[in-house]
Design an enzyme around this catalytic site. Structure first.
Site, PDB file in Angstrom:
ATOM      1  N   CYS A  28      93.356  -5.446  52.275  1.00  0.00           N
ATOM      2  CA  CYS A  28      94.232  -4.436  52.860  1.00  0.00           C
ATOM      3  C   CYS A  28      93.706  -3.882  54.172  1.00  0.00           C
ATOM      4  CB  CYS A  28      94.464  -3.309  51.853  1.00  0.00           C
ATOM      5  SG  CYS A  28      95.579  -3.788  50.522  1.00  0.00           S
ATOM      6  N   ASP A  61     107.096   4.707  50.897  1.00  0.00           N
ATOM      7  CA  ASP A  61     106.758   4.600  49.483  1.00  0.00           C
ATOM      8  C   ASP A  61     106.271   3.198  49.145  1.00  0.00           C
ATOM      9  OD1 ASP A  61     106.502   5.585  46.853  1.00  0.00           O
ATOM     10  OD2 ASP A  61     108.326   6.781  47.085  1.00  0.00           O
ATOM     11  N   GLY A 150     108.399 -19.114  44.822  1.00  0.00           N
ATOM     12  CA  GLY A 150     107.657 -18.633  45.977  1.00  0.00           C
ATOM     13  C   GLY A 150     107.924 -19.467  47.209  1.00  0.00           C
ATOM     14  N   ASP A 238      99.604   4.647  45.226  1.00  0.00           N
ATOM     15  CA  ASP A 238      98.293   4.031  45.076  1.00  0.00           C
ATOM     16  C   ASP A 238      97.589   4.012  46.426  1.00  0.00           C
ATOM     17  OD1 ASP A 238      99.816   2.033  46.248  1.00  0.00           O
ATOM     18  OD2 ASP A 238      99.173   0.443  44.919  1.00  0.00           O
TER      19      ASP A 238
END
Length: 358
Positions: A28, A61, A150, A238
């Site tokens: 991240c 969000d 996918g 989170d």
């Protein structure tokens, strides 16, 4: 996290290959800086916004939510990134855990996932790419969901993640807004994953620390489902790429409140303070501070404190706003589901949308 693949006898010698060498950033920490993201989204056209769309991009969000009927809403999110570790199985497992976390952060139950795969075909062995996918599949199996499809591309940098789909009763939906003055602020996992990833890339991460990193980043945030069913839980999100401060500020802005955090209460991974004192940090940490530092008051502007507060968390913990009298029940729920280091780190207060750290 599982047996390692056997290398065929006729395979080229790639024993020195490191996944992290293929990427300019990992996990991240690859996210666009929060200030730039807000600027980009501010000029984005919202297009059609049906009344059934309960959650879109308005408060940054964790997922989009679309109402089907009075008791069912679809929750959809996507998350992918470049390698944060060198082991391909571990990389796939971490990326999948991180993506599914956004479903739990809305209080939803995951239903299925779609894989997002970009790999430097011809440079990575097929067995390595297969191991990435196996790691993701193992986490989805742990969450009780299939990978139902996918998309794959040939890319310069390795990329893996998921589109995750879940379902929630709209009455139990929890957002990153809605905190109330006096609410306790609870963090579900320790901080320091970004620092660990930077140390790993430098060859300075110990085996014990790697084990702690892997355990944390592959723990599913399953408490989100039960937390959302507690009336005393008012807001939920989170902690990921924007660091603890960035995601706490999102809650403050949306709830029109301030937050006070006690630095001494923060759960931290082993050795992260020592690593930070050695100057080990991700570039994302500095970008995060540059994006929102004006909205933060630090009682002690210690560079180590700043690095830990802005450290990008890959597959980080839930951040919960709950009534003070429900704190014990919230912490007990985390511990019952294996997240023993969950802690109350502060509270929400009336005032401007800023975070004060003491």
């Amino acid at each position: 996290m599982g047996p390692r693949p056997t290398v065929p006898m006729n395979a080229p010698d790639r024993s020195s290959l490191r996944l992290t060498d293929f990427s300019h950033g990992g996990g991240c920490g690859c996210k666009v800086a929060p200030a730039l993201l807000r600027e980009i989204l501010a000029k984005a056209t919202h297009g059609v916004v049906p009344k059934e769309l309960l959650v879109g991009i308005e408060t940054a969000d964790d997922a989009a939510v679309y109402r089907i009927n009075d008791t069912q809403a679809i929750v959809a999110t996507t998350d992918f990134f470049m390698p944060i570790v060198d082991d391909p199985y571990d990389f796939g497992a971490i990326a999948a855990t991180n993506a599914i976390s956004d479903i739990y952060a809305m209080g939803a139950t995951p239903l299925f996932a779609l894989a997002i795969v970009g790999m430097p075909v011809g440079q990575l062995p097929v067995a390595t790419i297969q191991r990435v996918l196996e790691g993701g599949e193992a986490i989805c199996a742990k969450a009780g969901i299939p990978i139902a499809g996918g998309h794959t591309i040939d890319s310069v940098e390795p990329i893996y993640g998921l589109v995750a789909i879940g379902i929630v009763d709209p009455r139990h939906l929890r957002r990153n807004v809605g905190a109330k003055p006096g609410d306790a602020l609870v963090l579900g996992k320790p901080l320091g994953i970004g620092i660990y990833s930077a140390a790993l890339k430098r060859g300075q991460l110990g085996a014990e620390q790697y084990a702690a990193m892997l355990k944390s980043t592959t723990e599913l945030n399953t408490p989100g489902i039960a937390l959302a069913r507690m009336p005393a839980v008012h807001a939920l999100t989170d902690v990921t790429g924007f660091g603890l401060l960035g995601h706490a500020l999102e809650m403050c802005r949306g709830s029109k409140l301030g937050a006070q955090i006690a630095f001494a209460r923060l759960p931290l991974h082993p050795g992260v303070i020592a690593l930070a004192r050695e100057g080990i940090a991700t570039g994302a940490s500095a970008r995060n501070w540059a994006s929102y530092g004006t909205e933060v008051v630090l009682a002690d502007d210690d560079p180590v404190m700043r690095v830990l507060l802005t450290d990008p968390q890959t597959s980080g913990g839930l951040l919960v706003a709950c009534a003070a009298d429900a704190l014990d029940a919230v912490l007990a729920l985390f511990r019952a589901e294996g997240l023993a280091q969950a802690a109350c780190i502060g509270e929400f207060v009336a005032g401007p949308a800023q975070v004060t750290v003491r």
